[in-house]
Scaffold this active site. Structure first.
Site, PDB file in Angstrom:
ATOM      1  N   CYS A 131      -2.589  -2.212  -1.736  1.00  0.00           N
ATOM      2  CA  CYS A 131      -1.633  -1.127  -1.912  1.00  0.00           C
ATOM      3  C   CYS A 131      -0.230  -1.697  -2.007  1.00  0.00           C
ATOM      4  CB  CYS A 131      -1.744  -0.104  -0.789  1.00  0.00           C
ATOM      5  SG  CYS A 131      -0.879  -0.533   0.732  1.00  0.00           S
ATOM      6  N   GLU A 132       0.544  -1.106  -2.898  1.00  0.00           N
ATOM      7  CA  GLU A 132       1.873  -1.648  -3.120  1.00  0.00           C
ATOM      8  C   GLU A 132       2.860  -1.248  -2.023  1.00  0.00           C
ATOM      9  OE1 GLU A 132       2.955  -0.242  -6.969  1.00  0.00           O
ATOM     10  OE2 GLU A 132       3.724   1.664  -6.234  1.00  0.00           O
ATOM     11  N   HIS A 133       2.456  -0.329  -1.171  1.00  0.00           N
ATOM     12  CA  HIS A 133       3.377   0.101  -0.113  1.00  0.00           C
ATOM     13  C   HIS A 133       3.338  -0.809   1.101  1.00  0.00           C
ATOM     14  CE1 HIS A 133       2.440   4.090  -2.184  1.00  0.00           C
ATOM     15  NE2 HIS A 133       3.633   3.708  -2.568  1.00  0.00           N
ATOM     16  N   HIS A 134       2.167  -1.341   1.409  1.00  0.00           N
ATOM     17  CA  HIS A 134       2.024  -2.164   2.610  1.00  0.00           C
ATOM     18  C   HIS A 134       1.458  -3.551   2.318  1.00  0.00           C
ATOM     19  CE1 HIS A 134       1.562   2.137   3.720  1.00  0.00           C
ATOM     20  NE2 HIS A 134       2.389   1.809   4.677  1.00  0.00           N
ATOM     21  N   GLN A 170      -3.838   3.783  -5.960  1.00  0.00           N
ATOM     22  CA  GLN A 170      -5.168   4.061  -6.508  1.00  0.00           C
ATOM     23  C   GLN A 170      -5.121   4.966  -7.751  1.00  0.00           C
ATOM     24  OE1 GLN A 170      -8.063   5.175  -3.517  1.00  0.00           O
ATOM     25  NE2 GLN A 170      -9.384   6.097  -5.067  1.00  0.00           N
ATOM     26  N   HIS A 216      -8.667   2.616   2.407  1.00  0.00           N
ATOM     27  CA  HIS A 216      -7.376   1.927   2.454  1.00  0.00           C
ATOM     28  C   HIS A 216      -7.124   1.396   3.861  1.00  0.00           C
ATOM     29  CE1 HIS A 216      -5.623   3.471  -1.467  1.00  0.00           C
ATOM     30  NE2 HIS A 216      -6.768   4.126  -1.365  1.00  0.00           N
ATOM     31  N   CYS A 255      -4.495   0.287   5.100  1.00  0.00           N
ATOM     32  CA  CYS A 255      -3.232   0.743   5.701  1.00  0.00           C
ATOM     33  C   CYS A 255      -3.407   2.091   6.381  1.00  0.00           C
ATOM     34  CB  CYS A 255      -2.108   0.793   4.656  1.00  0.00           C
ATOM     35  SG  CYS A 255      -2.371   1.940   3.313  1.00  0.00           S
TER      36      CYS A 255
END
Ligand code: ZN
Length: 214
Positions: free
Chosen positions: A105-108, A146, A174, A176
């Site tokens: 995931c690009e956030h975490h 996703q 996920h 995260c």
């Protein structure tokens, strides 16, 4: 009478050596960034267990984001086959399911992973089964969300195959979400992208969803 082909993917993923060989130098700049991160976390990068960790992390991250260096064109290469039906009567749906994928995931920058199912109504072109899994990897091995991953796979296959319709469904866990708090361990995120007749003809979409569940 509709004909159907349903396949379960068995394609294994790209193997590469992620271990640290004695004396190996990989990417000193990258390794130094990881060393800084270990220090920031309160660790001692010089202790025995962590000595080669920066090198391994650099390699692992390069591997896990290897999709940036790949294109759908080079992955597909000559794997498209001219096949049968080319008019509006085409009704032989191809479904490939259980395509394992791993992304981050690009956030975490934490992993999310699961399975994809892809179905399409060919219009003169079909694709080798293992190649579909590789197309998924081109986009999965990047920093992703996703929803975008699902759409990118659908758009890439639409462009390559020009089918009458196509659907991609991805189900993923996920880390995260799973690693924070309780009661989220079993949460799955399902995303789908429908194109062509899979979007415009409810019966076609329903057939895909049915085949996917089998
Ligand atoms: Zn995340």
């Amino acid at each position: 009478m509709k004909q159907q082909m349903v396949f379960a993917s068995t394609d294994s993923h790209y193997a590469t050596n992620l271990e640290a060989a004695p004396g190996e130098v990989y990417d000193p700049q990258f390794e130094d960034l990881v060393r800084q991160m270990l220090l920031r976390l309160g660790e001692d990068p010089e202790r025995e267990g962590l000595k080669r960790t920066p090198l391994r992390v650099a390699k692992a991250l390069d591997f896990l984001t290897g999709g940036y260096g790949r294109t759908v064109e080079e992955v597909l290469n000559d794997a498209l086959f001219e096949e049968g039906c080319v008019d509006e009567t085409c009704d032989e749906m191809v479904v490939v399911k259980d395509i394992e994928f791993y992304s981050m995931c690009e956030h975490h920058m934490l992993p999310f992973f699961g399975r994809a199912a892809i179905g399409y109504l060919p219009h003169g072109k079909i694709i080798g089964l293992s190649k579909i899994a590789r197309v998924v990897d081109v986009f999965a091995r990047r920093l992703q969300v996703q929803e975008r991953l699902t759409n990118q796979v659908a758009d890439a296959l639409m462009e390559a195959l020009n089918p009458l319709g196509l659907g991609v469904v991805m189900e993923a866990s996920h880390l995260c979400m799973m690693m924070r708090g309780v009661q989220k361990q079993n949460s799955h995120t399902v995303t789908s992208a429908m194109r062509g007749t899979f979007r415009s003809v409810p019966r076609t979409r329903a057939e895909f969803m049915e085949l996917m569940r089998r």
